[in-house]
Design a protein around this motif. Structure first.
Motif, PDB file in Angstrom:
ATOM      1  N   ASP A  96     -70.854  13.326  10.327  1.00 39.55           N
ATOM      2  CA  ASP A  96     -70.214  14.537   9.824  1.00 39.55           C
ATOM      3  C   ASP A  96     -69.511  14.303   8.491  1.00 39.55           C
ATOM      4  O   ASP A  96     -69.234  15.256   7.768  1.00 39.55           O
ATOM      5  CB  ASP A  96     -69.212  15.061  10.855  1.00 39.55           C
ATOM      6  CG  ASP A  96     -69.913  15.604  12.094  1.00 39.55           C
ATOM      7  OD1 ASP A  96     -70.515  16.679  12.005  1.00 39.55           O
ATOM      8  OD2 ASP A  96     -69.871  14.927  13.128  1.00 39.55           O
ATOM      9  N   LEU A  97     -69.243  13.050   8.177  1.00 41.20           N
ATOM     10  CA  LEU A  97     -68.642  12.740   6.885  1.00 41.20           C
ATOM     11  C   LEU A  97     -69.630  12.933   5.736  1.00 41.20           C
ATOM     12  O   LEU A  97     -69.221  12.967   4.572  1.00 41.20           O
ATOM     13  CB  LEU A  97     -68.130  11.297   6.874  1.00 41.20           C
ATOM     14  CG  LEU A  97     -67.029  10.948   7.881  1.00 41.20           C
ATOM     15  CD1 LEU A  97     -66.704   9.466   7.810  1.00 41.20           C
ATOM     16  CD2 LEU A  97     -65.776  11.770   7.617  1.00 41.20           C
ATOM     17  N   PHE A  98     -70.913  13.050   6.067  1.00 44.14           N
ATOM     18  CA  PHE A  98     -71.942  13.199   5.043  1.00 44.14           C
ATOM     19  C   PHE A  98     -72.708  14.522   5.182  1.00 44.14           C
ATOM     20  O   PHE A  98     -73.711  14.724   4.518  1.00 44.14           O
ATOM     21  CB  PHE A  98     -72.942  12.038   5.125  1.00 44.14           C
ATOM     22  CG  PHE A  98     -72.309  10.686   4.974  1.00 44.14           C
ATOM     23  CD1 PHE A  98     -72.163  10.107   3.723  1.00 44.14           C
ATOM     24  CD2 PHE A  98     -71.866   9.984   6.090  1.00 44.14           C
ATOM     25  CE1 PHE A  98     -71.590   8.856   3.580  1.00 44.14           C
ATOM     26  CE2 PHE A  98     -71.282   8.721   5.952  1.00 44.14           C
ATOM     27  CZ  PHE A  98     -71.145   8.164   4.696  1.00 44.14           C
ATOM     28  N   ARG A  99     -72.228  15.414   6.035  1.00 46.58           N
ATOM     29  CA  ARG A  99     -73.015  16.590   6.371  1.00 46.58           C
ATOM     30  C   ARG A  99     -73.059  17.627   5.244  1.00 46.58           C
ATOM     31  O   ARG A  99     -74.105  18.209   4.962  1.00 46.58           O
ATOM     32  CB  ARG A  99     -72.471  17.232   7.651  1.00 46.58           C
ATOM     33  CG  ARG A  99     -73.443  18.218   8.285  1.00 46.58           C
ATOM     34  CD  ARG A  99     -72.983  18.599   9.677  1.00 46.58           C
ATOM     35  NE  ARG A  99     -72.898  17.467  10.570  1.00 46.58           N
ATOM     36  CZ  ARG A  99     -73.928  16.922  11.190  1.00 46.58           C
ATOM     37  NH1 ARG A  99     -75.155  17.379  10.964  1.00 46.58           N
ATOM     38  NH2 ARG A  99     -73.761  15.907  12.009  1.00 46.58           N
ATOM     39  N   THR A 100     -71.945  17.868   4.572  1.00 44.44           N
ATOM     40  CA  THR A 100     -71.911  18.856   3.495  1.00 44.44           C
ATOM     41  C   THR A 100     -71.816  18.139   2.144  1.00 44.44           C
ATOM     42  O   THR A 100     -71.330  16.998   2.079  1.00 44.44           O
ATOM     43  CB  THR A 100     -70.711  19.793   3.656  1.00 44.44           C
ATOM     44  OG1 THR A 100     -69.496  19.036   3.500  1.00 44.44           O
ATOM     45  CG2 THR A 100     -70.726  20.452   5.026  1.00 44.44           C
ATOM     46  N   PRO A 101     -72.243  18.780   1.065  1.00 50.18           N
ATOM     47  CA  PRO A 101     -72.177  18.126  -0.253  1.00 50.18           C
ATOM     48  C   PRO A 101     -70.767  17.686  -0.640  1.00 50.18           C
ATOM     49  O   PRO A 101     -70.577  16.584  -1.161  1.00 50.18           O
ATOM     50  CB  PRO A 101     -72.708  19.215  -1.199  1.00 50.18           C
ATOM     51  CG  PRO A 101     -73.586  20.063  -0.348  1.00 50.18           C
ATOM     52  CD  PRO A 101     -72.941  20.083   1.007  1.00 50.18           C
ATOM     53  N   THR A 102     -69.781  18.541  -0.381  1.00 50.71           N
ATOM     54  CA  THR A 102     -68.407  18.197  -0.739  1.00 50.71           C
ATOM     55  C   THR A 102     -67.907  17.010   0.067  1.00 50.71           C
ATOM     56  O   THR A 102     -67.313  16.069  -0.476  1.00 50.71           O
ATOM     57  CB  THR A 102     -67.475  19.408  -0.499  1.00 50.71           C
ATOM     58  OG1 THR A 102     -67.918  20.504  -1.295  1.00 50.71           O
ATOM     59  CG2 THR A 102     -66.043  19.050  -0.876  1.00 50.71           C
ATOM     60  N   MET A 103     -68.150  17.047   1.392  1.00 55.28           N
ATOM     61  CA  MET A 103     -67.719  15.949   2.249  1.00 55.28           C
ATOM     62  C   MET A 103     -68.447  14.660   1.892  1.00 55.28           C
ATOM     63  O   MET A 103     -67.866  13.563   1.888  1.00 55.28           O
ATOM     64  CB  MET A 103     -67.984  16.308   3.719  1.00 55.28           C
ATOM     65  CG  MET A 103     -67.320  15.366   4.710  1.00 55.28           C
ATOM     66  SD  MET A 103     -65.538  15.591   4.782  1.00 55.28           S
ATOM     67  CE  MET A 103     -65.434  17.100   5.722  1.00 55.28           C
ATOM     68  N   ARG A 104     -69.735  14.794   1.564  1.00 51.04           N
ATOM     69  CA  ARG A 104     -70.539  13.621   1.217  1.00 51.04           C
ATOM     70  C   ARG A 104     -70.007  12.959  -0.059  1.00 51.04           C
ATOM     71  O   ARG A 104     -69.861  11.734  -0.126  1.00 51.04           O
ATOM     72  CB  ARG A 104     -71.996  14.042   1.060  1.00 51.04           C
ATOM     73  CG  ARG A 104     -72.958  12.912   0.836  1.00 51.04           C
ATOM     74  CD  ARG A 104     -74.387  13.327   1.150  1.00 51.04           C
ATOM     75  NE  ARG A 104     -74.783  14.543   0.452  1.00 51.04           N
ATOM     76  CZ  ARG A 104     -75.075  15.697   1.079  1.00 51.04           C
ATOM     77  NH1 ARG A 104     -74.992  15.776   2.399  1.00 51.04           N
ATOM     78  NH2 ARG A 104     -75.447  16.768   0.393  1.00 51.04           N
ATOM     79  N   LYS A 105     -69.747  13.761  -1.064  1.00 49.43           N
ATOM     80  CA  LYS A 105     -69.229  13.234  -2.328  1.00 49.43           C
ATOM     81  C   LYS A 105     -67.882  12.560  -2.126  1.00 49.43           C
ATOM     82  O   LYS A 105     -67.609  11.463  -2.653  1.00 49.43           O
ATOM     83  CB  LYS A 105     -69.108  14.373  -3.337  1.00 49.43           C
ATOM     84  CG  LYS A 105     -68.521  13.956  -4.676  1.00 49.43           C
ATOM     85  CD  LYS A 105     -68.402  15.162  -5.606  1.00 49.43           C
ATOM     86  CE  LYS A 105     -67.760  14.767  -6.932  1.00 49.43           C
ATOM     87  NZ  LYS A 105     -67.600  15.932  -7.830  1.00 49.43           N
TER      88      LYS A 105
END
Length: 474
Positions: A340-349
């Motif tokens: 889940d830390l990489f699921r969305t672009p913002t969270m991934r960045k």
């Protein structure tokens, strides 16, 4: 009304928070001792090959025996890993007599046969009574085992971050903190009585795991029971506990020169911390997010009573809690993992950037701090200096974070640290004072960077995946 408002209602900065943060911060003192224990228990004493077993020492002093059995290196010091195949009786002795043979041959020239230390090593234990190096002869061909022992410990830190991070989000901070304290106490005690180096490494691996569990859950329990407005100050105070722990380690190691007793001395307090941890309240925020509102309200009322706000606490209801946590609870449906830390672009960045910051800070910090002998300065003195430099560094970064924010402070600390370390690579090895000063400056900046890391990254992620946030960069 947000959860922070409920916390303020029961006393956001009352007696409970003071006692709670104090008791959680005390074990951080000993965390520094375990992290940097390798500097003292694995210090390499001066050593050379033991004399031949058939060498009669009845009329020879230790110095004469050394001269007859061990060649000298180019600096005039006894070779650490070689000796003569046979005693060189023709070499000069204290009585002024000498046999034939030139000086080059006498000092281990090409005409003299040499061999390894087949009869073991003799150690100069003037500074310490014993270390794991002298205990298990981790020198010469076995010298890489010293680094292996520390690598295994850091491997335990990594595994502990992954394990305790996941388990804490699932089962709660308090119970995992209790287990981590117990693991540290037992593993540290067993390491002190280890009968072999492999066993020692196994127990140190357990200490590394426990350190991660203690650190992660201590941080979460502190952050989740204090208002946002004082997190910077409290985070800095907690960081100073680690700084004081470095100074405490130098003091304890100075008076306890045996590695077994030193390991035991920094491990026994965790039995006390294990008992104290039963008093801590589970995070009401975590309880609310994990469908345990009744227990969350019970804890909040207990805090209100402790803070002398019994009437305000009695006004709290499950409905008020659910209303305050409505927004957060709506995003907590289902299970969460590291992915889940990489699921969305913002969270991934954000995760990638924070991981890079954690990696660079940790790599440089422990690279400087975990091998103090390389600076050529008394290890007790350099340990005190390395610990003391954190004090002004953390004051500066605390003021900086309050005035210009977390991100510029983080960036500035890393840039200055990188510049000092790179300059240090260009300084000749014999310029020990200049190299030490640069290293101290770099270490102070890295300590400031750590302060930023813990606070900044803790505020960027929601409670439900906060531990996943911490375990990934670790």
């Amino acid at each position: 009304m947000a959860f922070g408002d409920l916390l303020e209602q029961v006393g956001g900065t009352g007696r409970f928070q003071i006692v709670h943060v104090t008791l959680l911060s005390i074990p951080v003192l000993m965390m520094a001792s375990h992290n940097l224990l390798q500097n003292f228990v694995a210090a390499v004493p001066p050593h050379f090959c033991s004399a031949h077993t058939n060498l009669s020492r009845a009329r020879l002093s230790a110095e004469e025996s050394l001269l007859l059995t061990v060649p000298l290196d180019q600096k005039g010091n006894p070779e650490r890993c070689q000796r003569y195949v046979a005693p060189q009786w023709y070499l000069p002795t204290d009585n002024g007599t000498s046999g034939s043979g030139d000086n080059d041959t006498a000092h281990g020239g090409s005409d003299v046969d040499l061999q390894g230390c087949t009869d073991g090593w003799s150690y100069n234990m003037t500074e310490m009574t014993s270390t794991i190096i002298s205990e298990w002869d981790l020198v010469c061909d076995q010298r890489s085992l010293k680094q292996m022992g520390q690598t295994i410990y850091m491997g335990g830190v990594l595994v502990g971050a992954l394990f305790f991070g996941s388990m804490s989000d699932r089962y709660g901070r308090r119970i995992l903190l209790i287990l981590s304290n117990l693991l540290m106490a037992v593993a540290g005690t067993c390491a002190a009585f280890a009968s072999s180096f492999p066993l020692y490494c196994v127990f140190r691996f357990g200490c590394g795991m426990a350190l991660s569990g203690t650190g992660l859950n201590t941080f979460s329990l502190i952050v989740e029971w204090i208002p946002t407005r004082i997190r910077t100050v409290v985070g800095t105070i907690t960081g100073y506990c680690y700084t004081l722990g470095q100074l405490l380690l130098a003091l304890v190691a100075y008076f306890i020169r045996d590695w077994r007793w030193l390991t035991l001395a920094v491990s026994l307090p965790y039995y006390v911390f294990f008992l104290i941890a039963w008093w801590f309240h589970e995070s009401s925020r975590w309880l609310a997010l994990n469908n345990k509102p009744e227990q969350a309200i019970k804890n909040l009322k207990s805090v209100a009573k402790f803070n002398g706000r019994h009437e305000e606490g009695e006004k709290l209801t499950v409905d008020m809690l659910q209303e305050s946590m409505k927004k957060e609870m709506s995003s907590v449906q289902g299970s969460y993992s590291v992915l889940d830390l990489f699921r969305t672009p913002t969270m991934r960045k954000m995760t990638v950037c924070l991981s890079a910051v954690w990696l660079s800070t940790s790599f440089a910090y422990y690279g400087l701090s975990m091998d103090l002998q390389k600076f050529g300065v008394d290890i007790y003195l350099i340990q005190v200096i390395f610990g003391a430099v954190d004090i002004p560094a953390k004051v500066i970064v605390t003021v900086s974070m309050s005035l210009i924010g977390r991100r510029p402070s983080q960036m500035g600390a890393l840039i200055i640290a990188g510049i000092t370390i790179l300059i240090n690579l260009l300084v000749p090895y014999d310029k020990q004072m200049a190299r030490t000063c640069l290293a101290v400056m770099g270490k102070g900046c890295l300590a400031a960077s750590f302060n930023c890391c813990y606070l900044y990254s803790g505020e960027l992620y929601p409670t439900i995946i906060r531990h996943h946030r911490t375990q990934t960069p670790t």
